[in-house]
Design an enzyme around this catalytic site. Structure first.
Site, PDB file in Angstrom:
ATOM      1  N   GLY A 268      39.505   4.376 -25.489  1.00  0.00           N
ATOM      2  CA  GLY A 268      37.763   5.307 -25.399  1.00  0.00           C
ATOM      3  C   GLY A 268      37.457   3.905 -25.745  1.00  0.00           C
ATOM      4  O   GLY A 268      35.827   3.895 -24.747  1.00  0.00           O
ATOM      5  N   ALA A 269      37.133   3.109 -26.096  1.00  0.00           N
ATOM      6  CA  ALA A 269      36.005   2.349 -26.872  1.00  0.00           C
ATOM      7  C   ALA A 269      36.559   0.903 -27.502  1.00  0.00           C
ATOM      8  O   ALA A 269      36.908   1.708 -28.595  1.00  0.00           O
ATOM      9  CB  ALA A 269      34.303   2.619 -27.083  1.00  0.00           C
ATOM     10  N   GLU A 271      34.894  -1.272 -30.789  1.00  0.00           N
ATOM     11  CA  GLU A 271      33.437  -1.654 -31.810  1.00  0.00           C
ATOM     12  C   GLU A 271      33.160  -3.528 -31.840  1.00  0.00           C
ATOM     13  O   GLU A 271      32.733  -3.911 -32.539  1.00  0.00           O
ATOM     14  CB  GLU A 271      32.966  -1.325 -32.774  1.00  0.00           C
ATOM     15  CG  GLU A 271      34.197  -1.979 -34.236  1.00  0.00           C
ATOM     16  CD  GLU A 271      36.107  -1.074 -34.128  1.00  0.00           C
ATOM     17  OE1 GLU A 271      36.350  -1.409 -35.157  1.00  0.00           O
ATOM     18  OE2 GLU A 271      35.910  -0.386 -32.922  1.00  0.00           O
ATOM     19  N   ASN A 272      33.445  -4.024 -30.137  1.00  0.00           N
ATOM     20  CA  ASN A 272      32.865  -5.579 -30.735  1.00  0.00           C
ATOM     21  C   ASN A 272      31.809  -5.477 -31.117  1.00  0.00           C
ATOM     22  O   ASN A 272      30.903  -5.300 -30.445  1.00  0.00           O
ATOM     23  CB  ASN A 272      33.260  -6.043 -29.314  1.00  0.00           C
ATOM     24  CG  ASN A 272      34.489  -6.096 -29.254  1.00  0.00           C
ATOM     25  OD1 ASN A 272      35.469  -6.088 -29.895  1.00  0.00           O
ATOM     26  ND2 ASN A 272      34.270  -5.477 -27.734  1.00  0.00           N
ATOM     27  N   GLU A 305      30.865   4.092 -31.423  1.00  0.00           N
ATOM     28  CA  GLU A 305      30.622   2.608 -31.757  1.00  0.00           C
ATOM     29  C   GLU A 305      29.981   2.299 -33.142  1.00  0.00           C
ATOM     30  O   GLU A 305      29.701   0.581 -33.274  1.00  0.00           O
ATOM     31  CB  GLU A 305      30.897   2.202 -30.603  1.00  0.00           C
ATOM     32  CG  GLU A 305      32.357   2.439 -29.577  1.00  0.00           C
ATOM     33  CD  GLU A 305      33.791   2.404 -29.882  1.00  0.00           C
ATOM     34  OE1 GLU A 305      33.827   1.490 -31.067  1.00  0.00           O
ATOM     35  OE2 GLU A 305      34.325   3.180 -30.375  1.00  0.00           O
TER      36      GLU A 305
END
Length: 847
Positions: A268-269, A271-272, A305
């Site tokens: 989905g995404a 978190e960088n 995120e």
């Protein structure tokens, strides 16, 4: 002394700082790289071991503080994804610099440094490159110590074509032209962080103007032609970042925040730090046309995120067994933020649906504890599931409600301050909360974090009050399991002579007597629905609740009663007829979440029952759904809430599909024709229902329309609606056509596995879909992202016949899934439960 595990790196050499320079070639799908790593040698060594996979080493050197340089020889260990760098001279303890030049490929598996594509306004395909390193894929982009405890500072430089955008974790320090066609983009230093959080993205992107959240500039990035869909994400991005700064009492740890939509993205995404990457459906949305649920999805994911910038990035688990510290907290925090941002969505109420999804898996014999031993990298990939996210968040919510919101928050703040820029373990969290609250949190929470499953709390009257008893809940009981105990926060509410009595107690033993008046009218255990346990009332107590469902129970509590009864039905503890009698009482129900569990159970029944039983079930469902739908009508009413609007669509969709109401189907087809003529004439929350019903009844002509809509969608949400609607068509030729779509390249590999999963869940397509999947298994393994295979295979729970179950078990015994072995066990058990129920209910629902 413990033996060094071959897949773990030694502690003799550790990185302090990376300086990475990369030159990607998008047309050739490759990249060249150079890095200088400032390392600390802790004991004399002649070998440095680090992680590397799918990389070619060109040269390796080390340089000491005395400027002496030694060349290294590289030996690759492909099995453990490591490289051994051997030197002729001994490296003495102290500071050294390691220099490596290397090259690699921009792969098409959506991990590491990978290639994505999009089509411009002229229909021309354009490439871009992005990264996805969690959990163990930074090693595919640069040689590194690819374990979360090896935190370091990262300085990235990207050499790219002049017309391309380059994004990384930190702000741009400078851009310098290199010749006529290239430029060098130099980024600032990051905070000290883990390798899996490093990111770089290269391609044609349009960005919004910086919007400030406190002192942090936020921008949303999309491929050309989609920037107009970024506003909503920017709004929730700013709100949630500001909210988290206040909640944590710690400033955002980065120097900017970019939210980047990637056309091909396996999850989905991600978190960088400072450069969060997203699947397009989780970031880009037309707020005027999207449904409330689609908007909630964007708000949830962006908030999730952003929460990670503290929980995960600033403070990181030491090893992957502690992944829940990242993901459960981010899930919990997303709920907090979105609930404050949009209180009318009642986000904690709808979280009960997510909690129920976790309880469904955690009721299996094949479940696992939230914190689970992880050794090999592929085992880390299997931790990204509902037990880590939703169960983890659920038990945190239970703890927060038990301790009090302010006390819980103070403990979280202390934990973050103690471990910022470092790594932590579960015990560190309990230490901080106990030090802050002076409550025995560890004893309570260890029973939930390190112990699989959950209890069912039985409630019965006894002279002087009620008695609560706990035992392990399982869908399949074999009689030889140990009976664990939990420390269970019991949130109790009772009606006594017209007054309401509330009490919170901790059930630590097998049984507990709670003193209440003998003339008690009713009692609710798990009041507010915050507990991660099921409740089974004695017949008299259940009768009292059923007689006043709407007046006595809150919507969340009604959800719990219905969902717990459905779970008991699947477990064979409650008769199917008793469950159906309970939902017969819901014709006046107005809560969307209660209807969500009822509709979900109805679809599950349709996959289990035979044709004759389904016909009887449909008649009963029409009698239940129709009154609720008729109250809401087909069009929005003045002053109604967004949740009411969404419920209208959900009920119409259920009537037209699982309940097979012909009048609804006719009207839905007419309404969809009106929508085709004038999209503004139909409420946006009704559109998905119309699409699902038309697909369910669909002809070849309908299929052609939907396929064209999918190919020419104007938003990511529209593309997804029409793509997955293709899996609901039931004509044989159309089923074959959709199956071909899963492997012929027309559907992005981020979506193909889920299209296949939906085909397996389609009662009319499942047998053909299963044959097709077996025939094309090797192609799917080659094409699809590794982490999507076990998720695709969830569809096997729809293959609910004894013959198909036997074939499924035989196939996966011969073709084990590498990533997600635990999830595969769970899928197989859920399938078996369905087959057991099929046999148990064989004589029911007959005319």
């Amino acid at each position: 002394m413990s033996q060094q595990k071959p897949y773990r790196l030694p502690l003799t050499v550790t990185p302090q700082r990376y300086e990475i320079r990369l030159t990607p070639d998008l047309s050739a799908a490759s990249f060249a790289g150079e890095e200088r790593v400032f390392i600390q040698v802790h004991e004399p060594v002649r070998q440095i071991r680090l992680n590397a996979a799918e990389l070619e080493f060109k040269a390796v050197w080390v340089e000491g503080s005395d400027r002496k340089m030694f060349q290294g020889n590289v030996t690759l260990d492909d099995e453990n994804e490591q490289a051994a760098l051997d030197f002729a001279e001994t490296l003495t303890p102290g500071s050294w610099q390691l220099r490596i030049s290397f090259s690699g490929i921009l792969n098409d598996k959506l991990h590491g440094f990978y290639r994505s594509t999009y089509k411009d306004s002229n229909g021309q395909e354009k490439p871009l490159a992005s990264t996805q390193f969690e959990s163990t894929d930074a090693r595919r982009a640069f040689p590194c110590w690819d374990e979360p405890a090896f935190k370091a500072v990262f300085q990235v430089t990207l050499v790219v074509d002049q017309d391309l955008t380059a994004i990384s974790n930190a702000r741009v320090v400078r851009e310098t032209p290199l010749g006529a066609t290239k430029k060098e983009v130099v980024f600032a230093d990051t905070i000290k962080m883990s390798t899996y959080l490093v990111a770089y993205i290269v391609g044609e992107f349009d960005g919004t103007e910086p919007a400030m959240a406190g002192g942090t500039p936020i921008r949303v990035w999309a491929v050309p032609g989609k920037k107009h869909l970024a506003k909503y994400a920017e709004q929730i991005g700013r709100f949630s970042l500001t909210y988290f700064c206040d909640y944590y009492g710690i400033a955002y740890p980065g120097d900017k925040l970019d939210l980047i939509a990637i056309p091909d993205f396996a999850s989905g995404a991600m978190e960088n730090l400072g450069a969060i990457t997203f699947r397009e459906t989780a970031l880009l949305v037309d707020a005027e046309k999207a449904t409330r649920g689609e908007l909630e999805r964007v708000a949830d994911v962006v908030s999730h995120e952003n929460a990670h910038m503290w929980f995960g990035d600033l403070v990181t688990m030491k090893w992957w067994n502690g992944l829940w510290l990242n993901e459960a907290f981010a899930t919990f925090m997303e709920m907090l933020a979105v609930d404050v941002w949009k209180p009318e969505w009642r986000r904690w109420d709808s979280f009960t649906v997510s909690r129920a999804a976790a309880m469904q898996i955690d009721g299996l014999k094949s479940t696992r504890p939230i914190e689970f031993p992880v050794e090999k990298p592929e085992e880390a990939a299997g931790m990204f599931d509902v037990l880590t996210y939703e169960k983890g968040a659920s038990v945190l919510r239970m703890l927060e409600q038990y301790l009090g919101a302010d006390a819980f928050r103070d403990g979280i703040r202390l934990y973050l301050r103690r471990h910022e820029y470092a790594n932590a373990e579960t015990t560190d969290l309990w230490d901080a909360i106990e030090d802050s609250t002076h409550q025995p949190v560890r004893a309570l929470m260890d029973t939930w974090i390190f112990q699989a499953g959950y209890p069912i709390i039985s409630v019965a009257k006894r002279a002087g009050g009620i008695v609560l008893s706990q035992r392990l809940f399982r869908y399949l009981q074999d009689g030889d399991e140990q009976e664990p105990k939990w420390h269970v926060p019991i949130f109790l509410r009772a009606g006594i002579k017209g007054d309401v009595f509330t009490k919170t107690v901790l059930l630590e033993k097998r049984e507990l007597l709670i003193e209440l008046a003998d003339d008690m009218d009713w009692v609710v255990v798990n009041a507010g629905g915050h507990g991660f346990y099921r409740v089974r009332y004695s017949a008299d107590l259940m009768s009292a609740l059923k007689s006043s469902l709407q007046s006595t129970l809150s919507p969340v509590e009604r959800f719990g009663l219905v969902n717990d009864t459905w779970a008991a039905t699947l477990a064979g503890v409650t008769a199917l007829t008793d469950y159906l009698s309970l939902i017969d009482l819901l014709r006046d129900e107005t809560d969307i979440n209660v209807w969500t569990t009822v509709i979900g159970a109805a679809h599950h029944l349709r996959r289990i029952l035979d044709d004759a039983q389904c016909a009887v079930l449909q008649e009963r469902l029409r009698a239940i759904f129709s009154p609720a739908q008729q109250r809401l009508g087909w069009s929005p009413r003045a002053g109604e809430s967004e949740l009411e609007s969404q419920l209208r669509g959900d009920l119409i969709a259920a009537l037209g599909t699982v309940a097979e109401e012909q009048a609804c189907q006719v009207r839905a087809r007419n309404a969809y024709a009106q929508y085709e003529r004038d999209a503004s004439a139909v409420d946006r929350n009704l559109v998905p229902a119309l699409i699902s019903i038309v697909a369910h009844m669909g002809t070849a002509a309908d299929y052609e329309k939907f396929y064209a809509k999918f190919k020419n969608a104007q938003t990511p949400q529209e593309e997804q609606r029409y793509l997955f609607a293709l899996a609901n068509f039931r004509e044989r030729d159309l089923i074959d056509r959709t199956l071909r779509l899963t492997i012929n390249g027309e559907v992005r590999t981020q979506n193909s596995p889920y299209l296949m999963r939906n085909m397996l869940m389609n009662r009319d397509a499942r047998a053909k879909a299963w044959v097709f999947m077996k025939q094309h298994w090797a192609e799917m393994l080659h094409q699809y992202p590794d982490n999507a295979i076990s998720r695709m295979c969830e569809g096997i729970i729809g293959l609910a016949t004894p013959e198909l179950e036997a074939d499924v078990r035989d196939f996966f015994a011969r073709h084990p899934v590498k990533q997600g072995a635990k999830q595969m066990e769970q899928h197989l058990e859920r399938l078996h439960i369905a087959v057991v129920c099929q046999e148990r209910w064989r004589g029911l629902l007959r005319n």
